[in-house]
Design a protein around this motif. Structure first.
Motif, PDB file in Angstrom:
ATOM      1  N   PHE A  57      52.449  28.479  11.387  1.00  0.00           N
ATOM      2  CA  PHE A  57      52.625  27.039  11.196  1.00  0.00           C
ATOM      3  C   PHE A  57      51.542  26.289  11.973  1.00  0.00           C
ATOM      4  O   PHE A  57      51.801  25.654  12.990  1.00  0.00           O
ATOM      5  CB  PHE A  57      54.022  26.617  11.650  1.00  0.00           C
ATOM      6  CG  PHE A  57      55.110  27.331  10.903  1.00  0.00           C
ATOM      7  CD1 PHE A  57      55.164  27.294   9.518  1.00  0.00           C
ATOM      8  CD2 PHE A  57      56.090  28.039  11.582  1.00  0.00           C
ATOM      9  CE1 PHE A  57      56.160  27.945   8.819  1.00  0.00           C
ATOM     10  CE2 PHE A  57      57.097  28.689  10.889  1.00  0.00           C
ATOM     11  CZ  PHE A  57      57.122  28.647   9.510  1.00  0.00           C
ATOM     12  N   SER A  58      50.346  26.398  11.465  1.00  0.00           N
ATOM     13  CA  SER A  58      49.191  25.800  12.123  1.00  0.00           C
ATOM     14  C   SER A  58      48.285  25.186  11.069  1.00  0.00           C
ATOM     15  O   SER A  58      48.207  25.663   9.932  1.00  0.00           O
ATOM     16  CB  SER A  58      48.421  26.858  12.931  1.00  0.00           C
ATOM     17  OG  SER A  58      47.182  26.348  13.359  1.00  0.00           O
ATOM     18  N   LEU A  78      63.156  26.786  13.081  1.00  0.00           N
ATOM     19  CA  LEU A  78      62.299  27.144  11.959  1.00  0.00           C
ATOM     20  C   LEU A  78      62.003  25.924  11.094  1.00  0.00           C
ATOM     21  O   LEU A  78      60.852  25.698  10.692  1.00  0.00           O
ATOM     22  CB  LEU A  78      62.974  28.235  11.122  1.00  0.00           C
ATOM     23  CG  LEU A  78      62.134  28.883  10.019  1.00  0.00           C
ATOM     24  CD1 LEU A  78      60.963  29.642  10.622  1.00  0.00           C
ATOM     25  CD2 LEU A  78      62.996  29.817   9.185  1.00  0.00           C
ATOM     26  N   SER A  79      63.007  25.124  10.817  1.00  0.00           N
ATOM     27  CA  SER A  79      62.808  23.929   9.998  1.00  0.00           C
ATOM     28  C   SER A  79      61.936  22.913  10.718  1.00  0.00           C
ATOM     29  O   SER A  79      61.156  22.186  10.090  1.00  0.00           O
ATOM     30  CB  SER A  79      64.162  23.301   9.647  1.00  0.00           C
ATOM     31  OG  SER A  79      64.794  22.770  10.805  1.00  0.00           O
ATOM     32  N   SER A  80      62.054  22.875  12.044  1.00  0.00           N
ATOM     33  CA  SER A  80      61.211  21.968  12.827  1.00  0.00           C
ATOM     34  C   SER A  80      59.747  22.363  12.716  1.00  0.00           C
ATOM     35  O   SER A  80      58.864  21.499  12.569  1.00  0.00           O
ATOM     36  CB  SER A  80      61.662  21.990  14.292  1.00  0.00           C
ATOM     37  OG  SER A  80      60.839  21.161  15.077  1.00  0.00           O
ATOM     38  N   ASP A  81      59.467  23.667  12.772  1.00  0.00           N
ATOM     39  CA  ASP A  81      58.085  24.146  12.653  1.00  0.00           C
ATOM     40  C   ASP A  81      57.523  23.890  11.255  1.00  0.00           C
ATOM     41  O   ASP A  81      56.344  23.576  11.096  1.00  0.00           O
ATOM     42  CB  ASP A  81      58.017  25.644  12.964  1.00  0.00           C
ATOM     43  CG  ASP A  81      58.307  25.939  14.425  1.00  0.00           C
ATOM     44  OD1 ASP A  81      58.117  25.037  15.261  1.00  0.00           O
ATOM     45  OD2 ASP A  81      58.725  27.079  14.731  1.00  0.00           O
ATOM     46  N   MET A  82      58.376  24.025  10.254  1.00  0.00           N
ATOM     47  CA  MET A  82      57.921  23.858   8.875  1.00  0.00           C
ATOM     48  C   MET A  82      57.772  22.398   8.464  1.00  0.00           C
ATOM     49  O   MET A  82      57.016  22.066   7.560  1.00  0.00           O
ATOM     50  CB  MET A  82      58.919  24.526   7.912  1.00  0.00           C
ATOM     51  CG  MET A  82      58.944  26.031   7.965  1.00  0.00           C
ATOM     52  SD  MET A  82      60.177  26.667   6.779  1.00  0.00           S
ATOM     53  CE  MET A  82      59.970  28.433   6.990  1.00  0.00           C
ATOM     54  N   GLY A  83      58.565  21.541   9.092  1.00  0.00           N
ATOM     55  CA  GLY A  83      58.591  20.153   8.662  1.00  0.00           C
ATOM     56  C   GLY A  83      59.481  19.948   7.450  1.00  0.00           C
ATOM     57  O   GLY A  83      59.348  18.965   6.721  1.00  0.00           O
TER      58      GLY A  83
END
Length: 336
Positions: A71-72, A116-121
């Protein structure tokens, strides 16, 4: 002379035959017109009286989805997802059509859907409903997660878990008029852009207490001493009997691992035992069908079997127990 008369007769017959040709052609043409009119009226009345159309099926080949490594912003595929989400949000805000794409991510860490949802947006309920995640404690480690490019919720055509059943009931009318259904990993989903979990659905997703193993709570025999309908004498009843029609769905009362599966037991008939945290286990007996296997991890609200009357019974019902360290306790103190 005879030849001339014969020739005239033949000519007259041809003329009389020719007179019928235009009418014959016209009759064919009229038939086509009538068929066309009937077809047109059928289409018109079908749309007028039966406006619901069969949704188009979009099959998603998960093996060909672009994969996100990290997630970058330096990850090209993740950058593509980020741009697609941004584009779709603008289109939806403007009242325009969105373009739903799917991506794949292999979870590396022992994390849950919230970080996980936070990292993905992408909202947690979007990821959860698409990937059959029944509660927020489910580990994502070494699991392939499908990531959509539009925020919303996915409604299973054939719901299995408690949260899926809740969603299916609440959004039944919207799914009925949805023009598209997505087929992913053998399951079919309707997609509702912009929707989120309701307060009730959030409570099911975040609340890990024991739940009723049936849709309705109709107790036919409580926990404790009773006059046994089988033995005809006072006997301690270690569980609760829920009256229900044969074939009704039986749900796992809480997330856990199936520790025991038995069939044709002389007393319990077909039954299963699920192990939970804190040394607790739950027992589901007299089942007509069993849908889980020993060693399988199940989610709270997942269908594990069907009500039956196998074993020593006087009618169809579910015998339900909760044990701590192998000793039976009153299930009603655990069920909400």
């Amino acid at each position: 002379m005879q030849r001339i008369v014969l020739r005239k007769r033949l000519l007259n017959r041809r003329k009389r035959g020719c007179k019928h040709i235009p009418s014959f052609i016209f009759s064919l043409f009229s038939l086509k017109k009538r068929l066309f009119l009937s077809f047109f009226l059928f289409i018109f009345f079908s749309f007028y009286f039966f406006p619901d159309s069969v949704p188009a099926v979009v099959k998603v080949d998960v093996n060909r989805l672009p994969r996100i490594d990290t997630f970058s912003r330096t990850d090209v595929i993740f950058h593509q997802l980020d741009k697609a989400v941004e584009y779709n949000e603008k289109e939806i805000f403007a009242g325009k059509d969105f373009f739903l794409e799917f991506f794949m991510y292999r979870c590396q860490k022992d994390e849950t859907v919230i970080p996980l949802s936070s990292d993905m947006g992408i909202p947690y309920d979007t990821i959860a409903t698409l990937n059959d995640i029944s509660d927020y404690t489910v580990s994502m480690k070494d699991r392939d997660i499908i990531v959509p490019s539009v925020k919303g919720i996915f409604i299973a055509e054939k719901p299995q878990t408690a949260i899926e059943i809740l969603l299916s009931r609440e959004f039944a009318s919207e799914c009925k008029n949805n023009p598209v259904i997505y087929e992913i990993n053998g399951r079919r989903f309707f997609f509702l852009a912009g929707k989120r979990f309701s307060p009730t659905q959030r409570a099911f997703f975040f609340d890990l207490s024991f739940r009723l193993p049936l849709d309705k709570k109709v107790i036919s025999s409580d926990y404790g001493y009773r006059m046994s309908p089988v033995y005809g004498r006072w006997k301690f009843h270690k569980g609760v009997d829920f009256a229900a029609p044969e074939g009704d769905d039986v749900f796992a009362a809480k997330r856990g691992e199936v520790k025991f599966v038995a069939k044709n037991d002389s007393v319990f008939g077909n039954y299963i035992i699920i192990a939970h945290t804190d040394g607790l286990t739950s027992v589901y007996a007299h089942l007509s069908k069993i849908f889980v296997e020993k060693g399988q991890t199940v989610s709270g609200g997942q269908i594990v079997g069907r009500v039956g009357q196998t074993g020593m019974v006087t009618g169809p019902h579910l015998h339900f127990e909760i044990r701590r360290g192998g000793e039976a306790e009153n299930p009603m103190q655990f069920l909400k």
